[in-house]
Motif scaffolding. Structure first.
Motif, PDB file in Angstrom:
ATOM      1  N   UNK A  16       0.813  -1.216   0.000  1.00  0.00           N
ATOM      2  CA  UNK A  16       0.000   0.000   0.000  1.00  0.00           C
ATOM      3  C   UNK A  16       0.850   1.271   0.000  1.00  0.00           C
ATOM      4  N   UNK A  17       2.171   1.153  -0.171  1.00  0.00           N
ATOM      5  CA  UNK A  17       3.054   2.307  -0.042  1.00  0.00           C
ATOM      6  C   UNK A  17       2.685   3.434  -1.006  1.00  0.00           C
ATOM      7  N   UNK A  18       2.522   3.095  -2.291  1.00  0.00           N
ATOM      8  CA  UNK A  18       2.201   4.123  -3.284  1.00  0.00           C
ATOM      9  C   UNK A  18       0.807   4.708  -3.059  1.00  0.00           C
ATOM     10  N   UNK A  19      -0.133   3.878  -2.653  1.00  0.00           N
ATOM     11  CA  UNK A  19      -1.495   4.331  -2.383  1.00  0.00           C
ATOM     12  C   UNK A  19      -1.513   5.302  -1.203  1.00  0.00           C
ATOM     13  N   UNK A  20      -0.782   4.950  -0.133  1.00  0.00           N
ATOM     14  CA  UNK A  20      -0.698   5.829   1.032  1.00  0.00           C
ATOM     15  C   UNK A  20      -0.056   7.156   0.634  1.00  0.00           C
ATOM     16  N   UNK A  24      -1.988  10.676   0.772  1.00  0.00           N
ATOM     17  CA  UNK A  24      -1.462  11.715   1.657  1.00  0.00           C
ATOM     18  C   UNK A  24      -1.195  13.003   0.887  1.00  0.00           C
ATOM     19  N   UNK A  25      -0.680  12.885  -0.335  1.00  0.00           N
ATOM     20  CA  UNK A  25      -0.461  14.085  -1.166  1.00  0.00           C
ATOM     21  C   UNK A  25      -1.781  14.786  -1.443  1.00  0.00           C
ATOM     22  N   UNK A  26      -2.811  14.017  -1.745  1.00  0.00           N
ATOM     23  CA  UNK A  26      -4.134  14.583  -1.998  1.00  0.00           C
ATOM     24  C   UNK A  26      -4.671  15.278  -0.748  1.00  0.00           C
ATOM     25  N   UNK A  27      -4.526  14.655   0.403  1.00  0.00           N
ATOM     26  CA  UNK A  27      -4.982  15.242   1.668  1.00  0.00           C
ATOM     27  C   UNK A  27      -4.247  16.544   1.956  1.00  0.00           C
ATOM     28  N   UNK A  28      -2.943  16.558   1.724  1.00  0.00           N
ATOM     29  CA  UNK A  28      -2.135  17.761   1.966  1.00  0.00           C
ATOM     30  C   UNK A  28      -2.618  18.905   1.076  1.00  0.00           C
ATOM     31  N   UNK A  29      -2.885  18.607  -0.201  1.00  0.00           N
ATOM     32  CA  UNK A  29      -3.369  19.640  -1.125  1.00  0.00           C
ATOM     33  C   UNK A  29      -4.755  20.130  -0.721  1.00  0.00           C
ATOM     34  N   UNK A  30      -5.655  19.211  -0.388  1.00  0.00           N
ATOM     35  CA  UNK A  30      -7.021  19.586  -0.038  1.00  0.00           C
ATOM     36  C   UNK A  30      -7.098  20.427   1.231  1.00  0.00           C
ATOM     37  N   UNK A  81      -3.388  13.975  10.216  1.00  0.00           N
ATOM     38  CA  UNK A  81      -3.564  13.816   8.767  1.00  0.00           C
ATOM     39  C   UNK A  81      -2.856  12.559   8.260  1.00  0.00           C
ATOM     40  N   UNK A  82      -1.628  12.343   8.708  1.00  0.00           N
ATOM     41  CA  UNK A  82      -0.869  11.170   8.255  1.00  0.00           C
ATOM     42  C   UNK A  82      -1.456   9.891   8.853  1.00  0.00           C
ATOM     43  N   UNK A  83      -1.727   9.929  10.123  1.00  0.00           N
ATOM     44  CA  UNK A  83      -2.172   8.730  10.850  1.00  0.00           C
ATOM     45  C   UNK A  83      -3.506   8.202  10.339  1.00  0.00           C
ATOM     46  N   UNK A  84      -4.351   9.068   9.794  1.00  0.00           N
ATOM     47  CA  UNK A  84      -5.687   8.657   9.368  1.00  0.00           C
ATOM     48  C   UNK A  84      -5.812   8.411   7.870  1.00  0.00           C
ATOM     49  N   UNK A  85      -4.703   8.187   7.200  1.00  0.00           N
ATOM     50  CA  UNK A  85      -4.734   7.791   5.787  1.00  0.00           C
ATOM     51  C   UNK A  85      -5.006   6.287   5.740  1.00  0.00           C
ATOM     52  N   UNK A  86      -5.914   5.870   4.880  1.00  0.00           N
ATOM     53  CA  UNK A  86      -6.228   4.443   4.758  1.00  0.00           C
ATOM     54  C   UNK A  86      -4.975   3.686   4.307  1.00  0.00           C
ATOM     55  N   UNK A  87      -4.649   2.623   5.023  1.00  0.00           N
ATOM     56  CA  UNK A  87      -3.476   1.816   4.721  1.00  0.00           C
ATOM     57  C   UNK A  87      -2.285   2.142   5.606  1.00  0.00           C
ATOM     58  N   UNK A  88      -2.361   3.247   6.335  1.00  0.00           N
ATOM     59  CA  UNK A  88      -1.287   3.650   7.245  1.00  0.00           C
ATOM     60  C   UNK A  88      -1.534   3.009   8.612  1.00  0.00           C
ATOM     61  N   UNK A  89      -0.500   2.359   9.158  1.00  0.00           N
ATOM     62  CA  UNK A  89      -0.670   1.731  10.475  1.00  0.00           C
ATOM     63  C   UNK A  89      -0.035   2.550  11.588  1.00  0.00           C
ATOM     64  N   UNK A  90       0.716   3.577  11.244  1.00  0.00           N
ATOM     65  CA  UNK A  90       1.301   4.438  12.270  1.00  0.00           C
ATOM     66  C   UNK A  90       2.715   4.851  11.943  1.00  0.00           C
TER      67      UNK A  90
END
Length: 173
Positions: A16-20, A24-30, A81-90
Motif C-alpha cells: 500500500x506504499x504508493x497508495x498511502x 497523503x499528497x491529496x490530503x495535503x493539497x485539499x 492527517x498522516x495517521x488517518x490515511x487508509x493503509x497507514x498503520x502508524x
C-alpha cells in the motif's frame, strides 16, 4: 517553519506504499498543509532481473517495503492527517510515538542529495583528505557524480591500487 521539518518513517500495509503516498499528497493539497507536510517519498531502486528465458529487464523495486518516508513539521494536525490515511498503520517509534530520523540516517538513506562540486577531472592528481588513506596522492581514474564516488589509482608499496572514495574525500593537488 521549514527549518523545523524533519523526516519521519510511516508504516503501511505491505503493498500500500504508493497508495498511502498518493492519498497523503491529496490530503495535503485539499487541506492546504503544504507548509506542514512538505515531501512524501517511497524509496525505490532500479534492479536488473533475469527472466526464466534468460532475458534481462529493468524493474523498479521498493527499498523498504511497507514504509513511506515523510518530511513534515510534527503538529497535532499533521500527525492526525498522516495517521488517518487508509493503509497507514502508524509512525515508526516506541508505542507509535513519532521519532524523526537523525541527520546521519537521512544521509545514509540518500533521501536528501547534497550536490558536491569537484574541481578535479579524470587524469588529475588528487590528494586524499579523508578516510584511512588520508595523505596519499593518486590519479583520478573514474568519476561517478550521480553516486558521489570517485575511483583513484594510488601507489602503495610499489603497486598501483584502485581506491573508491566519496567525492569530498579527494581534492586537487
Amino acid at each position: 517553519m521549514a527549518d523545523e521539518a524533519r523526516w519521519y518513517v510511516v508504516h503501511t500495509y505491505s503493498g500500500y506504499e504508493n497508495k498511502v503516498a498518493s492519498n497523503l499528497k491529496t490530503t495535503v493539497e485539499n487541506r492546504q498543509m503544504e507548509d506542514l507536510i512538505q515531501e512524501i517519498r517511497v524509496p525505490t531502486e532500479m534492479v536488473t532481473e533475469i527472466t526464466d528465458d534468460g532475458r534481462r529487464k529493468e524493474v523498479e523495486r521498493k527499498i523498504f517495503p511497507g514504509y513511506v518516508i515523510v518530511k513534515m513539521v510534527m503538529t497535532d494536525e499533521s500527525w492526525y492527517a498522516v495517521r488517518n490515511i487508509r493503509g497507514c498503520t502508524g509512525f515508526v517509534g516506541p508505542s507509535s510515538k513519532p521519532v524523526p530520523l537523525t541527520d546521519q540516517e537521512v544521509a545514509n538513506l540518500g533521501i536528501e542529495k547534497h550536490e558536491i562540486e569537484v574541481s578535479y577531472k579524470v587524469g588529475d592528481a588528487v590528494s586524499i583528505v579523508g578516510g584511512p588513506l588520508e595523505g596519499f596522492i593518486g590519479v583520478v581514474e573514474e568519476l561517478e557524480l550521480d553516486k558521489n564516488r570517485v575511483r583513484v589509482m594510488v601507489s602503495m608499496f610499489g603497486r598501483d591500487t584502485p581506491v573508491e572514495l566519496e567525492l569530498d574525500q579527494a581534492e586537487l593537488v
